[in-house]
Design a protein around this motif. Structure first.
Motif, PDB file in Angstrom:
ATOM      1  N   LEU A  74     -10.178  -3.057  -8.079  1.00 23.34           N
ATOM      2  CA  LEU A  74      -9.184  -2.368  -6.932  1.00 23.34           C
ATOM      3  C   LEU A  74      -7.765  -2.587  -7.323  1.00 23.34           C
ATOM      4  CD1 LEU A  74     -10.893  -2.936  -3.560  1.00 23.34           C
ATOM      5  CD2 LEU A  74     -10.935  -0.811  -5.048  1.00 23.34           C
ATOM      6  N   PHE A  75      -7.296  -3.564  -7.897  1.00 30.41           N
ATOM      7  CA  PHE A  75      -5.951  -4.012  -8.152  1.00 30.41           C
ATOM      8  C   PHE A  75      -5.606  -3.513  -9.602  1.00 30.41           C
ATOM      9  CE2 PHE A  75      -7.120  -8.606  -9.259  1.00 30.41           C
ATOM     10  CZ  PHE A  75      -6.584  -8.521 -10.481  1.00 30.41           C
ATOM     11  N   LYS A  76      -6.751  -3.385 -10.819  1.00 29.62           N
ATOM     12  CA  LYS A  76      -6.328  -2.827 -11.868  1.00 29.62           C
ATOM     13  C   LYS A  76      -6.091  -1.167 -11.874  1.00 29.62           C
ATOM     14  CE  LYS A  76      -8.531  -6.184 -15.007  1.00 29.62           C
ATOM     15  NZ  LYS A  76      -9.787  -6.503 -15.980  1.00 29.62           N
ATOM     16  N   ASN A  77      -6.706  -0.426 -10.925  1.00 28.76           N
ATOM     17  CA  ASN A  77      -6.735   0.851 -10.486  1.00 28.76           C
ATOM     18  C   ASN A  77      -5.594   1.150  -9.339  1.00 28.76           C
ATOM     19  OD1 ASN A  77      -8.748   1.761 -12.518  1.00 28.76           O
ATOM     20  ND2 ASN A  77     -10.136   0.791 -11.160  1.00 28.76           N
ATOM     21  N   PHE A  78      -4.894   0.128  -8.977  1.00 32.23           N
ATOM     22  CA  PHE A  78      -3.895   0.463  -8.053  1.00 32.23           C
ATOM     23  C   PHE A  78      -4.148   0.986  -6.748  1.00 32.23           C
ATOM     24  CE2 PHE A  78      -1.664   0.847 -12.333  1.00 32.23           C
ATOM     25  CZ  PHE A  78      -0.918  -0.424 -12.134  1.00 32.23           C
ATOM     26  N   VAL A  79      -5.332   0.676  -6.301  1.00 37.70           N
ATOM     27  CA  VAL A  79      -5.842   1.399  -4.979  1.00 37.70           C
ATOM     28  C   VAL A  79      -5.158   0.646  -3.721  1.00 37.70           C
ATOM     29  CG1 VAL A  79      -7.907   1.466  -3.818  1.00 37.70           C
ATOM     30  CG2 VAL A  79      -8.248   1.608  -6.193  1.00 37.70           C
ATOM     31  N   PHE A  80      -5.006  -0.549  -3.962  1.00 35.27           N
ATOM     32  CA  PHE A  80      -4.080  -1.144  -2.819  1.00 35.27           C
ATOM     33  C   PHE A  80      -2.982  -0.490  -2.618  1.00 35.27           C
ATOM     34  CE2 PHE A  80      -6.754  -4.824  -3.996  1.00 35.27           C
ATOM     35  CZ  PHE A  80      -7.682  -4.860  -3.020  1.00 35.27           C
ATOM     36  N   GLY A  81      -2.071  -0.438  -3.678  1.00 33.66           N
ATOM     37  CA  GLY A  81      -0.822   0.214  -3.554  1.00 33.66           C
ATOM     38  C   GLY A  81      -0.839   1.755  -3.248  1.00 33.66           C
ATOM     39  N   VAL A  82      -1.777   2.492  -3.802  1.00 31.89           N
ATOM     40  CA  VAL A  82      -1.851   3.819  -3.419  1.00 31.89           C
ATOM     41  C   VAL A  82      -2.229   4.164  -2.154  1.00 31.89           C
ATOM     42  CG1 VAL A  82      -3.183   6.082  -3.963  1.00 31.89           C
ATOM     43  CG2 VAL A  82      -2.281   4.575  -5.829  1.00 31.89           C
ATOM     44  N   VAL A  83      -3.093   3.556  -1.673  1.00 34.88           N
ATOM     45  CA  VAL A  83      -3.801   3.482  -0.016  1.00 34.88           C
ATOM     46  C   VAL A  83      -2.799   3.268   0.984  1.00 34.88           C
ATOM     47  CG1 VAL A  83      -5.260   2.420   1.472  1.00 34.88           C
ATOM     48  CG2 VAL A  83      -6.283   3.242  -0.677  1.00 34.88           C
TER      49      VAL A  83
ATOM     50  N   LEU B  10      -2.539   3.486  12.260  1.00 40.98           N
ATOM     51  CA  LEU B  10      -1.800   3.616  10.892  1.00 40.98           C
ATOM     52  C   LEU B  10      -1.058   2.452  10.524  1.00 40.98           C
ATOM     53  CD1 LEU B  10      -0.926   7.519  11.067  1.00 40.98           C
ATOM     54  CD2 LEU B  10      -2.767   6.321   9.771  1.00 40.98           C
ATOM     55  N   LEU B  11      -0.364   1.923  11.432  1.00 39.27           N
ATOM     56  CA  LEU B  11       0.438   0.932  11.112  1.00 39.27           C
ATOM     57  C   LEU B  11      -0.252  -0.376  10.754  1.00 39.27           C
ATOM     58  CD1 LEU B  11       3.450  -0.526  11.190  1.00 39.27           C
ATOM     59  CD2 LEU B  11       3.124  -0.969  13.469  1.00 39.27           C
ATOM     60  N   THR B  12      -1.502  -0.678  11.493  1.00 39.35           N
ATOM     61  CA  THR B  12      -2.307  -1.767  11.168  1.00 39.35           C
ATOM     62  C   THR B  12      -2.937  -1.321   9.623  1.00 39.35           C
ATOM     63  OG1 THR B  12      -2.850  -2.127  13.587  1.00 39.35           O
ATOM     64  CG2 THR B  12      -4.401  -2.995  11.936  1.00 39.35           C
ATOM     65  N   GLY B  13      -3.432  -0.325   9.393  1.00 38.93           N
ATOM     66  CA  GLY B  13      -4.180   0.101   8.271  1.00 38.93           C
ATOM     67  C   GLY B  13      -3.369  -0.320   7.147  1.00 38.93           C
ATOM     68  N   GLY B  14      -1.881   0.473   7.217  1.00 42.52           N
ATOM     69  CA  GLY B  14      -0.807   0.264   6.405  1.00 42.52           C
ATOM     70  C   GLY B  14      -0.493  -1.279   6.251  1.00 42.52           C
ATOM     71  N   LEU B  15      -0.538  -2.160   6.986  1.00 43.75           N
ATOM     72  CA  LEU B  15       0.020  -3.486   6.783  1.00 43.75           C
ATOM     73  C   LEU B  15      -1.299  -4.276   6.132  1.00 43.75           C
ATOM     74  CD1 LEU B  15       1.985  -5.717   7.845  1.00 43.75           C
ATOM     75  CD2 LEU B  15       0.285  -5.981   9.623  1.00 43.75           C
ATOM     76  N   ILE B  16      -2.410  -3.989   6.490  1.00 44.51           N
ATOM     77  CA  ILE B  16      -3.515  -4.788   5.810  1.00 44.51           C
ATOM     78  C   ILE B  16      -3.566  -4.163   4.196  1.00 44.51           C
ATOM     79  CG2 ILE B  16      -6.064  -4.555   5.298  1.00 44.51           C
ATOM     80  CD1 ILE B  16      -6.284  -4.124   8.694  1.00 44.51           C
ATOM     81  N   ALA B  17      -3.589  -2.804   3.906  1.00 44.05           N
ATOM     82  CA  ALA B  17      -3.431  -2.204   2.543  1.00 44.05           C
ATOM     83  C   ALA B  17      -2.242  -3.000   1.848  1.00 44.05           C
ATOM     84  CB  ALA B  17      -3.518  -0.865   2.387  1.00 44.05           C
ATOM     85  N   ALA B  18      -1.054  -2.912   2.542  1.00 44.38           N
ATOM     86  CA  ALA B  18       0.233  -3.218   1.828  1.00 44.38           C
ATOM     87  C   ALA B  18       0.232  -4.971   1.469  1.00 44.38           C
ATOM     88  CB  ALA B  18       1.286  -2.912   2.476  1.00 44.38           C
ATOM     89  N   GLY B  19      -0.581  -5.692   2.620  1.00 46.52           N
ATOM     90  CA  GLY B  19      -0.660  -7.223   2.372  1.00 46.52           C
ATOM     91  C   GLY B  19      -1.635  -7.555   1.129  1.00 46.52           C
ATOM     92  N   PHE B  20      -2.491  -6.734   1.113  1.00 47.00           N
ATOM     93  CA  PHE B  20      -3.463  -6.916  -0.183  1.00 47.00           C
ATOM     94  C   PHE B  20      -2.634  -6.616  -1.364  1.00 47.00           C
ATOM     95  CE2 PHE B  20      -7.303  -7.320   2.482  1.00 47.00           C
ATOM     96  CZ  PHE B  20      -7.809  -8.293   1.889  1.00 47.00           C
ATOM     97  N   GLY B  21      -1.910  -5.354  -1.283  1.00 48.54           N
ATOM     98  CA  GLY B  21      -1.308  -4.935  -2.574  1.00 48.54           C
ATOM     99  C   GLY B  21      -0.310  -5.958  -3.142  1.00 48.54           C
ATOM    100  N   ILE B  22       0.565  -6.490  -2.288  1.00 49.36           N
ATOM    101  CA  ILE B  22       1.722  -7.258  -2.511  1.00 49.36           C
ATOM    102  C   ILE B  22       1.077  -8.523  -3.048  1.00 49.36           C
ATOM    103  CG2 ILE B  22       3.509  -9.036  -1.513  1.00 49.36           C
ATOM    104  CD1 ILE B  22       4.359  -6.316   0.024  1.00 49.36           C
ATOM    105  N   VAL B  23       0.172  -9.102  -2.623  1.00 53.62           N
ATOM    106  CA  VAL B  23      -0.515 -10.455  -3.129  1.00 53.62           C
ATOM    107  C   VAL B  23      -1.137 -10.142  -4.258  1.00 53.62           C
ATOM    108  CG1 VAL B  23      -2.216 -12.441  -2.614  1.00 53.62           C
ATOM    109  CG2 VAL B  23      -0.451 -11.726  -0.748  1.00 53.62           C
ATOM    110  N   LEU B  24      -1.924  -8.883  -4.477  1.00 56.84           N
ATOM    111  CA  LEU B  24      -2.808  -8.909  -5.595  1.00 56.84           C
ATOM    112  C   LEU B  24      -2.216  -7.916  -6.515  1.00 56.84           C
ATOM    113  CD1 LEU B  24      -6.184  -8.615  -3.761  1.00 56.84           C
ATOM    114  CD2 LEU B  24      -5.615 -10.564  -5.217  1.00 56.84           C
ATOM    115  N   TYR B  25      -1.006  -8.090  -6.858  1.00 59.69           N
ATOM    116  CA  TYR B  25      -0.388  -7.490  -8.197  1.00 59.69           C
ATOM    117  C   TYR B  25      -0.042  -5.933  -8.009  1.00 59.69           C
ATOM    118  CZ  TYR B  25      -2.779 -11.716 -10.074  1.00 59.69           C
ATOM    119  OH  TYR B  25      -3.168 -12.906 -10.152  1.00 59.69           O
ATOM    120  N   ASN B  26      -0.102  -5.389  -7.013  1.00 60.10           N
ATOM    121  CA  ASN B  26       0.343  -3.993  -6.640  1.00 60.10           C
ATOM    122  C   ASN B  26       1.653  -4.037  -5.960  1.00 60.10           C
ATOM    123  OD1 ASN B  26      -3.050  -2.816  -6.186  1.00 60.10           O
ATOM    124  ND2 ASN B  26      -1.783  -2.751  -8.107  1.00 60.10           N
ATOM    125  N   VAL B  27       2.437  -4.691  -6.433  1.00 57.74           N
ATOM    126  CA  VAL B  27       3.888  -5.239  -5.670  1.00 57.74           C
ATOM    127  C   VAL B  27       4.884  -3.517  -5.576  1.00 57.74           C
ATOM    128  CG1 VAL B  27       5.966  -6.501  -5.639  1.00 57.74           C
ATOM    129  CG2 VAL B  27       3.981  -7.319  -6.568  1.00 57.74           C
TER     130      VAL B  27
END
Length: 126
Positions: free
Chosen positions: A62-71, A87-104
Motif C-alpha cells: 500500500l505505501f509503495k503504491n501511494f494508496v494511503f496518500g491518495v485515499v 469523512l473527517l474520521t476516514g481522512g484522519l485515519i488515512a492521513a495518519g497511516f500515510g504520514i507514518v508510512l512514507y506517503n508524507v
C-alpha cells in the motif's frame, strides 16, 4: 435557506483524538516493529506465514503504491466539499497511516485540506 457551519461537539473531538492516537500508534508499530525491524523482515522474507508478515506485506504494498496518500487526499477533498464527521474520521485515519508510512507529501496535503474544511466566514456583527 440558512446553511449551518460545520462544528464539532466535544464528544466528536474526543472521538477524533482517540482515533488519531490509535491510528498513528498502530502505524508506528507497523513501521518500526514490522517493516524496518531486520529480524522480522528476514523471517517474513524467508517465508514465515504469520499475521504480522501478512500485515507487513499489505502495508508495504500500500505505501509503495501511494494508496494511503491518495485515499487521504480524496477523502479530504470530499470533506472540503461536504464536511462530515465520517469523512473527517476516514481522512484522519488515512492521513495518519500515510504520514507514518512514507506517503508524507500527499498525506500532508490531505491534512491541510481537512483543516480547510473548518474554514467558514466570521459571523456578522450587529
Amino acid at each position: 435557506m440558512k446553511k449551518t457551519p460545520f462544528r464539532l461537539t466535544p464528544y466528536q473531538v474526543q472521538w477524533l483524538m482517540v482515533v488519531g492516537f490509535v491510528t498513528v500508534g498502530y502505524a508506528l508499530y507497523l513501521r518500526y516493529l514490522a517493516v524496518e525491524f531486520s529480524t522480522v523482515s528476514l523471517a517474513c522474507d524467508a517465508g514465515l506465514q504469520t499475521m504480522l508478515c501478512k500485515t507487513r506485506i499489505l502495508a508495504t504494498y500500500l505505501f509503495k503504491n501511494f494508496v494511503f496518500g491518495v485515499v487521504a487526499l480524496v477523502i479530504a477533498t470530499l470533506h472540503l466539499i461536504r464536511p462530515s464527521i465520517v469523512l473527517l474520521t476516514g481522512g484522519l485515519i488515512a492521513a495518519g497511516f500515510g504520514i507514518v508510512l512514507y506517503n508524507v507529501g500527499l498525506s500532508g496535503l490531505a491534512i491541510g485540506l481537512l483543516i480547510l474544511g473548518f474554514a467558514r466566514p466570521a459571523p456578522a456583527t450587529a
